[in-house]
Design a protein around this motif. Structure first.
Motif, PDB file in Angstrom:
ATOM      1  N   GLY A 228      -4.979  13.986  42.823  1.00 37.20           N
ATOM      2  CA  GLY A 228      -5.551  15.072  43.602  1.00 37.20           C
ATOM      3  C   GLY A 228      -6.366  15.795  42.900  1.00 37.20           C
ATOM      4  O   GLY A 228      -6.794  16.897  43.311  1.00 37.20           O
ATOM      5  N   THR A 229      -6.891  15.409  41.768  1.00 38.77           N
ATOM      6  CA  THR A 229      -7.775  16.210  40.935  1.00 38.77           C
ATOM      7  C   THR A 229      -8.369  15.360  40.083  1.00 38.77           C
ATOM      8  O   THR A 229      -7.988  13.984  39.760  1.00 38.77           O
ATOM      9  N   HIS A 230      -9.711  15.807  39.345  1.00 42.96           N
ATOM     10  CA  HIS A 230      -9.916  15.035  38.166  1.00 42.96           C
ATOM     11  C   HIS A 230     -10.734  16.000  37.272  1.00 42.96           C
ATOM     12  O   HIS A 230     -10.992  17.062  37.572  1.00 42.96           O
ATOM     13  N   SER A 231     -11.010  15.582  36.066  1.00 41.90           N
ATOM     14  CA  SER A 231     -11.585  16.048  35.021  1.00 41.90           C
ATOM     15  C   SER A 231     -12.857  15.238  34.491  1.00 41.90           C
ATOM     16  O   SER A 231     -12.981  14.252  34.497  1.00 41.90           O
ATOM     17  N   VAL A 232     -13.513  16.063  33.691  1.00 41.64           N
ATOM     18  CA  VAL A 232     -14.964  15.650  33.154  1.00 41.64           C
ATOM     19  C   VAL A 232     -14.962  16.191  31.506  1.00 41.64           C
ATOM     20  O   VAL A 232     -14.623  16.959  31.220  1.00 41.64           O
ATOM     21  N   LEU A 233     -14.924  15.427  30.807  1.00 45.01           N
ATOM     22  CA  LEU A 233     -14.798  15.442  29.182  1.00 45.01           C
ATOM     23  C   LEU A 233     -15.944  14.738  28.288  1.00 45.01           C
ATOM     24  O   LEU A 233     -16.331  13.477  28.677  1.00 45.01           O
ATOM     25  N   TYR A 234     -16.936  15.488  27.749  1.00 45.27           N
ATOM     26  CA  TYR A 234     -17.967  14.690  26.883  1.00 45.27           C
ATOM     27  C   TYR A 234     -18.086  15.545  25.721  1.00 45.27           C
ATOM     28  O   TYR A 234     -17.960  16.911  25.913  1.00 45.27           O
ATOM     29  N   GLU A 235     -18.740  15.293  24.632  1.00 43.04           N
ATOM     30  CA  GLU A 235     -19.084  15.913  23.545  1.00 43.04           C
ATOM     31  C   GLU A 235     -20.664  16.492  23.589  1.00 43.04           C
ATOM     32  O   GLU A 235     -21.313  15.814  23.987  1.00 43.04           O
ATOM     33  N   LEU A 236     -20.887  17.647  22.920  1.00 37.70           N
ATOM     34  CA  LEU A 236     -22.280  18.147  22.922  1.00 37.70           C
ATOM     35  C   LEU A 236     -22.535  18.243  21.458  1.00 37.70           C
ATOM     36  O   LEU A 236     -21.603  18.150  20.413  1.00 37.70           O
ATOM     37  N   LEU A 237     -23.676  18.298  21.240  1.00 38.69           N
ATOM     38  CA  LEU A 237     -24.316  18.586  19.847  1.00 38.69           C
ATOM     39  C   LEU A 237     -23.539  19.947  19.089  1.00 38.69           C
ATOM     40  O   LEU A 237     -23.192  20.738  19.843  1.00 38.69           O
ATOM     41  N   ASN A 238     -23.865  19.938  17.765  1.00 40.07           N
ATOM     42  CA  ASN A 238     -23.101  20.983  16.942  1.00 40.07           C
ATOM     43  C   ASN A 238     -21.783  21.388  17.300  1.00 40.07           C
ATOM     44  O   ASN A 238     -21.263  22.535  17.504  1.00 40.07           O
ATOM     45  N   LYS A 239     -21.238  20.138  17.388  1.00 38.75           N
ATOM     46  CA  LYS A 239     -19.572  20.332  17.357  1.00 38.75           C
ATOM     47  C   LYS A 239     -19.012  21.049  18.461  1.00 38.75           C
ATOM     48  O   LYS A 239     -18.370  22.127  18.319  1.00 38.75           O
ATOM     49  N   ARG A 240     -19.430  20.457  19.634  1.00 37.41           N
ATOM     50  CA  ARG A 240     -18.883  21.451  21.020  1.00 37.41           C
ATOM     51  C   ARG A 240     -18.362  20.356  21.804  1.00 37.41           C
ATOM     52  O   ARG A 240     -19.116  19.446  21.917  1.00 37.41           O
TER      53      ARG A 240
END
Length: 428
Positions: A228-240
């Motif tokens: 009953g839930t979900h998450s989103v995950l990805y990397e950004l520039l400059n180590k974030r």
């Protein structure tokens, strides 16, 4: 209008939609002013969070930047994979539902993209610290005057232009003037959001752990299903690392005119405790180590019947408030701006009405369908009841159901409006 005098547009709202519109209209031969209540551009501050740019948005922005187009790639991070997966917290395992290895999006931090777009424009078009108050269309419908308050001095000033562009967001006061009965629709869930900056310690236990649990981080956007839930995950520039966690809950009360709720330390502690019940320890650690997480209340709006009135037009979230599940908000705003600019260039200022009608005819049918598709996808991912009467169960999903989760299967995903293609212009 004098032959040598450029037409003038007043853009209300200096976020990405408004700044994109400034680029598109200047390219079309218009003068523009951008009114924004914030005292200065948030460039260099941690305002906002992550977003993803589809291939068409990348191409449009590159065209605006001209010889500096490479800067877009320098400030963004490639997302070549779109993966949907299921996490079983008790068994501490995950398995893949769908995987698209030809995704070709790019991830950006909001402030980085906004700063890039602002710096590529003349500084004197921005009226920072100007609060929009009202507007008045002339009797002959050929001009519009905007009244604004200079926040630093309290002065009230008027600005006259040929066109008013409402880029003032999902809570648009300009839209409300024409459509007072249109209300935002609460989705049934909110989103905890945060950006973990690991530049000081890229070999920390949190980073080593998250890269092990999500091995394609750095080129993949992960959509992770819980119960009953979900998450989103990805990397950004400059180590974030950008993360989002959607939580079903009653609509929260908010102070003022905002879709972001101020969070207390107690709320953050409770969020951390709930995360431990749902997600693998590696994601929980990233969430816990993120400074200043915030809570977005997720709204959309039933599609509007029109987005223009005389010489006033809506773009971006003002025209189509949407849930974020198809990465549409920023991408729709950029495409709105590009199409509006090309329509104005094609028809010329003397045929402003025809230009705005064509803009509306191109964008409104597409955005209306995409808003409803994103609404349904959000309900699917949150395990909410669907119109056919039962919630989506990722563990029992058919192949067709799983394929429907992919962003590339959104209606009009790869469509390029014909007005953006090389063609002869209509004399204006």
């Amino acid at each position: 209008m004098e032959a040598h005098k450029k037409p003038k547009a007043i853009i209300v709202g200096g976020s990405i939609a408004g700044v994109s519109c400034a680029h598109a209209l200047i390219a079309a031969g218009w003068d523009v002013v951008v009114l924004e209540k914030s005292s200065a551009s948030p460039t260099g501050t941690p305002t906002g969070a992550g977003l993803s740019l589809d291939p068409l948005s990348q191409k449009i922005i590159s065209s605006w930047l001209g010889p500096n187009a490479q800067q877009l790639h320098s400030l963004t991070f490639p997302l070549s994979i779109d993966q949907n997966q299921v996490t079983d917290r008790e068994k501490k395992i995950s398995w893949t539902l769908t995987r698209d290895e030809n995704f070709n999006f790019r991830a950006a931090h909001w402030a980085d993209l906004h700063g890039l777009l602002c710096k590529a424009l003349p500084a004197d078009i921005f009226f920072w610290g100007h609060l929009f108050l009202s507007f008045c269309i002339s009797d002959d419908k050929t001009s519009v005057e905007v009244t604004t308050k200079v926040l630093q001095t309290g002065d009230i000033i008027g600005i006259v232009g040929d066109l008013l562009v409402a880029a003032d967001g999902c809570l648009s006061s300009i839209r409300q003037t024409f459509l007072p009965d249109v209300k935002l629709r609460y989705s049934g869930y909110c989103a905890w959001r945060g950006v973990l900056d690991f530049s000081d310690d890229e070999n920390s236990q949190a980073i080593i752990g998250i890269r092990k649990a999500y091995p394609d981080l750095g080129k993949c956007v992960y959509f992770d299903f819980g119960c009953g839930t979900h998450s989103v995950l990805y990397e950004l520039l400059n180590k974030r690392i950008n993360w989002i966690w959607y939580v079903n809950q009653p609509e929260p009360e908010v102070e003022g005119n905002s879709v972001t709720k101020k969070v207390s330390s107690d709320m953050i502690v409770k969020m951390h405790e709930e995360a431990e019940k749902v997600w693998v320890p590696e994601l929980v650690k990233v969430i816990k180590e993120t400074k200043q997480p915030f809570l977005n209340i997720i709204y959309d709006c039933d599609p509007l019947e029109k987005i223009l009135w005389d010489n006033v037009v809506l773009i971006g979230d003002a025209a189509h408030p949407t849930t974020p599940h198809c990465s549409r908000s920023t991408n729709m705003a950029i495409l709105d701006a590009a199409v509006l600019g090309k329509c104005l260039e094609k028809w010329g200022a003397k045929c402003l009405g025809s230009a705005l009608e064509e803009y509306q005819s191109i964008r409104l049918p597409v955005t209306s369908i995409q808003v409803l598709h994103s609404r349904r996808l959000g309900r699917i991912k949150q395990g909410l009841i669907l119109p056919e009467g039962k919630p989506f169960d990722p563990k029992m999903a058919s192949l067709d159901d799983r394929e429907g989760l992919q962003q590339k299967n959104m209606p009009f995903f790869a469509d390029v409006p014909s007005v953006l293609l090389p063609r002869h212009a209509v004399d204006g």
